[in-house]
Design an enzyme around this catalytic site. Structure first.
Site, PDB file in Angstrom:
ATOM      1  N   LYS A  16     -45.945  10.362  36.753  1.00 31.01           N
ATOM      2  CA  LYS A  16     -45.894  10.334  38.221  1.00 31.01           C
ATOM      3  C   LYS A  16     -47.288  10.694  38.707  1.00 31.01           C
ATOM      4  O   LYS A  16     -47.693  11.849  38.656  1.00 31.01           O
ATOM      5  CB  LYS A  16     -44.862  11.314  38.775  1.00 31.01           C
ATOM      6  CG  LYS A  16     -44.734  11.207  40.293  1.00 31.01           C
ATOM      7  CD  LYS A  16     -43.692  12.159  40.838  1.00 31.01           C
ATOM      8  CE  LYS A  16     -43.334  11.854  42.293  1.00 31.01           C
ATOM      9  NZ  LYS A  16     -44.454  11.783  43.210  1.00 31.01           N
ATOM     10  N   PHE A  28     -46.919  -0.365  38.675  1.00 34.01           N
ATOM     11  CA  PHE A  28     -45.658  -0.043  37.995  1.00 34.01           C
ATOM     12  C   PHE A  28     -44.511  -0.999  38.302  1.00 34.01           C
ATOM     13  O   PHE A  28     -43.437  -0.877  37.732  1.00 34.01           O
ATOM     14  CB  PHE A  28     -45.231   1.406  38.225  1.00 34.01           C
ATOM     15  CG  PHE A  28     -45.124   1.809  39.678  1.00 34.01           C
ATOM     16  CD1 PHE A  28     -44.056   1.416  40.450  1.00 34.01           C
ATOM     17  CD2 PHE A  28     -46.103   2.616  40.245  1.00 34.01           C
ATOM     18  CE1 PHE A  28     -43.958   1.798  41.769  1.00 34.01           C
ATOM     19  CE2 PHE A  28     -46.012   3.005  41.574  1.00 34.01           C
ATOM     20  CZ  PHE A  28     -44.944   2.594  42.339  1.00 34.01           C
TER      21      PHE A  28
HETATM   22  P1  ATP Z   1     -43.322  12.950  46.575  1.00 34.01           P
HETATM   23  O1  ATP Z   1     -43.858  13.852  47.647  1.00 34.01           O
HETATM   24  O2  ATP Z   1     -42.728  13.673  45.421  1.00 34.01           O
HETATM   25  O3  ATP Z   1     -44.243  11.838  46.204  1.00 34.01           O
HETATM   26  P2  ATP Z   1     -41.934  11.301  48.299  1.00 34.01           P
HETATM   27  O4  ATP Z   1     -40.693  11.557  49.041  1.00 34.01           O
HETATM   28  O5  ATP Z   1     -43.180  11.257  49.040  1.00 34.01           O
HETATM   29  O6  ATP Z   1     -42.053  12.329  47.148  1.00 34.01           O
HETATM   30  P3  ATP Z   1     -40.769   9.529  46.485  1.00 34.01           P
HETATM   31  O7  ATP Z   1     -40.566   8.075  46.654  1.00 34.01           O
HETATM   32  O8  ATP Z   1     -39.582  10.386  46.538  1.00 34.01           O
HETATM   33  O9  ATP Z   1     -41.856   9.940  47.516  1.00 34.01           O
HETATM   34  O10 ATP Z   1     -41.520   9.829  45.102  1.00 34.01           O
HETATM   35  C1  ATP Z   1     -42.026   8.777  44.439  1.00 34.01           C
HETATM   36  C2  ATP Z   1     -43.471   8.502  44.788  1.00 34.01           C
HETATM   37  O11 ATP Z   1     -44.267   8.789  43.649  1.00 34.01           O
HETATM   38  C3  ATP Z   1     -43.683   7.041  45.025  1.00 34.01           C
HETATM   39  O12 ATP Z   1     -43.545   6.750  46.383  1.00 34.01           O
HETATM   40  C4  ATP Z   1     -45.081   6.771  44.538  1.00 34.01           C
HETATM   41  O13 ATP Z   1     -45.979   6.888  45.608  1.00 34.01           O
HETATM   42  C5  ATP Z   1     -45.354   7.888  43.553  1.00 34.01           C
HETATM   43  N1  ATP Z   1     -45.497   7.452  42.151  1.00 34.01           N
HETATM   44  C6  ATP Z   1     -46.418   7.928  41.304  1.00 34.01           C
HETATM   45  N2  ATP Z   1     -46.304   7.384  40.084  1.00 34.01           N
HETATM   46  C7  ATP Z   1     -45.276   6.523  40.127  1.00 34.01           C
HETATM   47  C8  ATP Z   1     -44.663   5.655  39.162  1.00 34.01           C
HETATM   48  N3  ATP Z   1     -45.078   5.575  37.920  1.00 34.01           N
HETATM   49  N4  ATP Z   1     -43.610   4.919  39.587  1.00 34.01           N
HETATM   50  C9  ATP Z   1     -43.166   5.004  40.855  1.00 34.01           C
HETATM   51  N5  ATP Z   1     -43.704   5.793  41.794  1.00 34.01           N
HETATM   52  C10 ATP Z   1     -44.760   6.559  41.445  1.00 34.01           C
END
Ligand code: ATP
Length: 600
Positions: free
Chosen positions: A290, A381
Site C-alpha cells: 500500500k 495496480f
Molecule cells: P487511506 O487514508 O488509508 O488511503 P482512504 O479512505 O483515503 O484511505 P482507501 O480507498 O480506503 O482510501 O485506501 C486505499 C487507497 O490506497 C487507494 O485509494 C490508493 O490511493 C492507495 N493505494 C496505495 N497502494 C495501492 C494498491 N497497491 N492498490 C490499491 N490502492 C492503493
C-alpha cells in the site's frame, strides 16, 4: 425585410418553446427545500425531469446539485459573498449598508435578495423571463471571468440576472452563485429520480407523503436503481445517463466508460488483522504494497494522455513526466489505468510521504522545476479499459495479467504494484514488514475473482495498515487572528463525516506555518477559506465544507463540546489534502474505531 423579421420571430418562438423557464426550476428548489423527506424529494425531481427536454437535461441535473461544471472540471463559480452583496445593491437600488444589515439579521444572502427583489417588484413590471439556459450560461461565465475589471463585470452579470428575476428566482440565483444551495439533494436521490422518471415501470406508487414505498417488486426496483448507479459511476454525467436511460435499459446497460473522461475509482475497506483481511477477500488473495502517494487514474488514447485524481480533477499538466512514462512504457493504443503516484527522494531513492508531493497537485507554475525536485513513480495496480473493451467485469487476476503484458516496467518511473499471491498469514506478515520498512503504509489485499466497481467501497479491496494516527477532516469554520496573525484565519474548526452532514470534532491551529515554504501556512489556508465564508460573527467565521486537511493528535476523547461527541487532544495539522473531497474524509465510524482502538 418582412420575411426576415418573420423568420426571426419564428426562430425566437421556437427557441422559447424549447427552453425551460428558470422559474420551473426555482419552484422545484423551493419544494425540495421545504421537505426533509427523501422520497418526496425523489418524487419532486422525478416530475421535474419528466418535464425537461433532452437539450436541457444536463443543465437541470447539474443545477440541482448546485453546479454548472461536471465534477471533473476544476472550475468553480468562486464568487465571494461581498461581491454578491454589491450585486444585490445594484439590482435593487438599496445601499450596500442596508443590504448588509439585512444580511446580518437573515444570515443568508439568498433570502436577502428574495425580500429586496419582492419590494422592488411592487413598483416595476417584469421585462423578461429567465430561462434555465440563461442562468446556467451566466453562472458559467462567472467562473471564467478573470483579471482586470473582472470584479465589476461579475457584479454586473449577477445584478443583471437579479434584475430580471422574480423574488424566488433571485433567492436561488444568489445561492447558486455562492455555491450554497441548501436544498438538500444527495446524489443518491438524483439517481433514484432518474430511475423513476426515465426507466419504464420503476416509478412506485407514491402518495407524496409516506416515508417508505413498496415497489411491486423490490428486486426489480433495486436492479433498475443499480443500473443507473453503475452508469453514473462510469461516466460521472447525470445528464448523459438520464438521456440514455430514456432510450431504454439495454442502451443504459451498454453505456461504456469514455476514455479521456474521469471515472470514480474503486475504494477499499479496512481490516484490523491479516486474518480479517483474508476473510474479506478469500484465499488465496493478491496482496500488494500500500503505497503512500495519491491515486491517479490515467487514460491514454494514441498520443493523448489524461491524468485524474480521485476527486475527478484533471492534473495532466502538473505531471508532465508521468505523461511521458505512459507514452513511452505502456504498450496500448487506448487504455485506462488505475495507479498510485508515489514521491521519492531523488538523491536517496527512498519513498517520501504523501505530503511532499501534495504541493504538485494544485501547482500552476514552475511545474518542470517541481517535477525535478519532487519526482514521482507511478505504481500501476489495475486496468479498466483496453483497446475499445471495457474490462470492469473481468476478474482482478485477469486484469493484473493484462497490465503485466502491456507495461514495460522502469524503476522510479512506471512500475507494477509489487504483488504476491498467497493464502498464508506468515507470508503476508513478512510481506507487510517488508512493505512498511520501505516506507509504505501497509498492504492491500485483493480478491482475485472480483470485478472492478467504480465508486464503490466494496470488500474487493481491503487495506491493512499500522495503527491509525492520522485523520483527514474538513474545515467548517475558523477565527480571524489577532496581533501578528491579523488578517489570517486561525483556529480552524474541523469536522468528520456523519450520516447527514458534517460533525465537528475540534479546533486546530498548531502545525500551520508562518511561511509557505514550510508547509501549509496561515496565509495559504486563509486564501483557500476566504471565498468559502458563508457567515461571520465577530471574529468567528463559518465556511462551506470544502478544504480537507490531515491531522495528527495525541488522543481522542469523548466530549459534549462538539457535535460528533468526540474531541481531539493536542491536534496538529500535517498538511493539505487537495486530492480529497469532503466525501473522502474520515467518517464518524472511523473516529469511533480510533477511540475504541486506543482503549484497547
Ligand atoms: P487511506 O487514508 O488509508 O488511503 P482512504 O479512505 O483515503 O484511505 P482507501 O480507498 O480506503 O482510501 O485506501 C486505499 C487507497 O490506497 C487507494 O485509494 C490508493 O490511493 C492507495 N493505494 C496505495 N497502494 C495501492 C494498491 N497497491 N492498490 C490499491 N490502492 C492503493
Amino acid at each position: 425585410m418582412r420575411l426576415l423579421r418573420k423568420k426571426r420571430i419564428y426562430l425566437k418562438e421556437r427557441a422559447y418553446l424549447l427552453l425551460m423557464e428558470y422559474e420551473e426550476l426555482a419552484k422545484a428548489y423551493d419544494l425540495l427545500e421545504k421537505t426533509p423527506k427523501r422520497l418526496k424529494k425523489t418524487s419532486i425531481i422525478s416530475s421535474l425531469i419528466s418535464k425537461t427536454k433532452d437539450e436541457d437535461l444536463g443543465m437541470v441535473l447539474l443545477l440541482l446539485r448546485g453546479r454548472v461544471f461536471p465534477d471533473y472540471e476544476e472550475r468553480e463559480i468562486g464568487v465571494a459573498s461581498r461581491l454578491v452583496l454589491k450585486a444585490i445593491s445594484t439590482a435593487t437600488g438599496y445601499g450596500v449598508n442596508q443590504v448588509e444589515r439585512l444580511w446580518s439579521t437573515k444570515g443568508d444572502l439568498g433570502l436577502v435578495a428574495e425580500s429586496l427583489i419582492a419590494k422592488k417588484s411592487q413598483n416595476t413590471l417584469f421585462s423578461s423571463d429567465l430561462s434555465v439556459r440563461d442562468v446556467f450560461g451566466n453562472l458559467q461565465k462567472l467562473a471564467v471571468l478573470e483579471g482586470q475589471g473582472s470584479v465589476d463585470q461579475k457584479v454586473k452579470l449577477i445584478a443583471s440576472m437579479l434584475s430580471s428575476a422574480k423574488p424566488m428566482e433571485a433567492k436561488y440565483i444568489v445561492r447558486s452563485v455562492l455555491q450554497d444551495l441548501r436544498v438538500g439533494v444527495a446524489d443518491g436521490t438524483l439517481r433514484d429520480a432518474i430511475a423513476w422518471s426515465c426507466l419504464e415501470g420503476v416509478k412506485p406508487n407514491y402518495d407524496g407523503e409516506s416515508e417508505s414505498i413498496k415497489p411491486d417488486s423490490r428486486e426489480e426496483y433495486n436492479e433498475a436503481v443499480g443500473l443507473v448507479q453503475r452508469a453514473i459511476d462510469k461516466t460521472n454525467d447525470f445528464g448523459l445517463v438520464a438521456r440514455i436511460a430514456r432510450k431504454g435499459r439495454n442502451e443504459l446497460e451498454g453505456l461504456k466508460l469514455v476514455v479521456g473522461k474521469p471515472v470514480k475509482v474503486m475504494l477499499a475497506q479496512k481490516a484490523a488483522t491479516i486474518q480479517e483481511a483474508f476473510k474479506a477477500v478469500g484465499t488465496p488473495a493478491a496482496i500488494e504494497y500500500k503505497y503512500d502517494g495519491f491515486r491517479m487514474l490515467v487514460s491514454k488514447q494514441d498520443d493523448e494522455v489524461k491524468i485524474f485524481t480521485r476527486r475527478l480533477e484533471e492534473v495532466t499538466s502538473q505531471f508532465p513526466e508521468v505523461k511521458e512514462y505512459v507514452l513511452k512504457n505502456v504498450k496500448a493504443k487506448t487504455c485506462v489505468l488505475d495507479s498510485e503516484a508515489v514521491g521519492y527522494n531523488s538523491k536517496t531513492g527512498k519513498y517520501t510521504a504523501f505530503q511532499s508531493i501534495s504541493q504538485r497537485i494544485k501547482r500552476k507554475y514552475g511545474i518542470e522545476k517541481m517535477a525535478v525536485q519532487f519526482p514521482v513513480e507511478l505504481n500501476v495496480f489495475d486496468i479498466l479499459f483496453l483497446e475499445g473493451e471495457d474490462l470492469l467485469g473481468k476478474p482482478f487476476g485477469e486484469r493484473r495479467k493484462i497490465i503485466e503484458s502491456i507495461i514495460l516496467a522502469k524503476e522510479k518511473k512506471i512500475v507494477l504494484a509489487k504483488q504476491i499471491i498467497t493464502g498464508s498469514v506468515e507470508e503476508a506478515q513478512a510481506f507487510f514488514e517488508e512493505s512498511v520498512n520501505l516506507g509504505n503504509e501497509g498492504l492491500m489485499f485483493k480478491k482475485l475473482d472480483a470485478e472492478y466497481k467504480p465508486g464503490s467501497r466494496v470488500g474487493y479491496m481491503v487495506k491493512y495498515k499500522e495503527a491509525m494516527d492520522e485523520l483527514d477532516l474538513v474545515v467548517v469554520g475558523a477565527e480571524w487572528g489577532e496581533g501578528k496573525r491579523k488578517g489570517w484565519l486561525t483556529s480552524l474548526v474541523v469536522a468528520c463525516r456523519g450520516d447527514d452532514g458534517f460533525l465537528e470534532i475540534g479546533r486546530v491551529g498548531t502545525g500551520l506555518k508562518e511561511k509557505r515554504e514550510e508547509g501549509l501556512s496561515f496565509d495559504e489556508i486563509t486564501e483557500l477559506l476566504k471565498p468559502l465564508i458563508i457567515r461571520e460573527k465577530g471574529r468567528e467565521v463559518r465556511v462551506k465544507p470544502s478544504v480537507v486537511i490531515s491531522l495528527r493528535f495525541e488522543e481522542i476523547q469523548k466530549s459534549p463540546a462538539y457535535s460528533s461527541g468526540y474531541a481531539l487532544r493536542f491536534p496538529r495539522v500535517t498538511g493539505l489534502r487537495s486530492d480529497r473531497s469532503p466525501l473522502d474524509i474520515a467518517g464518524l465510524e472511523e473516529v469511533e474505531d480510533a477511540f475504541f482502538g486506543q482503549k484497547k
